[in-house]
Design a protein around this motif. Sequence first.
Motif, short mmCIF file in Angstrom:
data_model
loop_
_atom_site.label_atom_id
_atom_site.label_comp_id
_atom_site.label_asym_id
_atom_site.label_seq_id
_atom_site.Cartn_x
_atom_site.Cartn_y
_atom_site.Cartn_z
N PRO A 84 73.31 49.87 77.90
CA PRO A 84 74.71 50.23 78.12
C PRO A 84 75.52 48.97 78.39
CG PRO A 84 73.27 51.69 79.36
CD PRO A 84 72.41 50.60 78.80
N SER A 85 76.76 48.94 77.93
CA SER A 85 77.58 47.75 78.07
C SER A 85 77.84 47.44 79.55
CB SER A 85 78.91 47.93 77.34
OG SER A 85 79.63 49.01 77.90
N ALA A 86 77.93 46.16 79.84
CA ALA A 86 78.18 45.72 81.22
C ALA A 86 79.67 45.82 81.52
CB ALA A 86 77.71 44.28 81.39
N ASP A 107 77.46 49.82 85.20
CA ASP A 107 76.50 48.89 85.81
C ASP A 107 75.25 49.62 86.28
OD1 ASP A 107 78.18 46.76 85.32
OD2 ASP A 107 78.99 46.69 87.36
N PHE A 108 75.43 50.81 86.85
CA PHE A 108 74.29 51.61 87.30
C PHE A 108 73.42 52.01 86.11
CE2 PHE A 108 72.50 55.87 88.00
CZ PHE A 108 71.60 55.57 89.01
N GLU A 109 74.04 52.48 85.02
CA GLU A 109 73.29 52.90 83.83
C GLU A 109 72.55 51.71 83.23
OE1 GLU A 109 76.20 54.72 81.31
OE2 GLU A 109 76.38 56.49 82.59
N PHE A 113 68.54 51.41 82.86
CA PHE A 113 67.96 51.15 81.54
C PHE A 113 66.89 50.05 81.66
CE2 PHE A 113 68.03 48.54 77.66
CZ PHE A 113 67.80 49.48 76.68
N HIS A 114 67.25 48.93 82.27
CA HIS A 114 66.31 47.81 82.41
C HIS A 114 65.14 48.17 83.32
CE1 HIS A 114 68.53 45.02 79.95
NE2 HIS A 114 69.64 45.27 80.62
#
Length: 148
Positions: A84-86, A107-109, A113-114
């Motif tokens: 997801p985009s930062a 940012d949470f998503e 993801f990572h």
Amino acid sequence: ETAECRVTRGTAQPILEGDIVVNIAYERTRKPKFVVRGDFDLNYDGVIDYNGVEEVSSLIRQWGGQVVDTLDESVDFVVIGLPPSASVLASGDNASEVVRDQAQQRDFERSRFHAEIERAQKMFIPVITQNQFLFLTGYAGGTAVVQR
């Protein structure tokens, strides 16, 4: 011990006895489990496809695999697209509360993801990129070039 396949696309090199022919989403006797995460650009036009996850999931199901939501020890592969985009907010930005909430959610998503990729690697579950997955399933820019 043996397998049979139908070749629907030729290359400069012929397939010979003993060569490995693979599609990671198809096994005759079982349904491999996949987790699909991230954003996908399946036609490589530089724009995230709004239905990319659904397209990849559909391709997995078409080949006989199953898509699950939860990463656990029964999962065979994790297919990832782009994270997801930062958020682009600076710490001193006077953005509205809604924009700040949206940035925090992105940012949470992204961190989730990572973290999920890292968790899969710790569990020794193969993490496959969009390009690797599409190559191994015979998909080329909107059309499957190999049919089961």
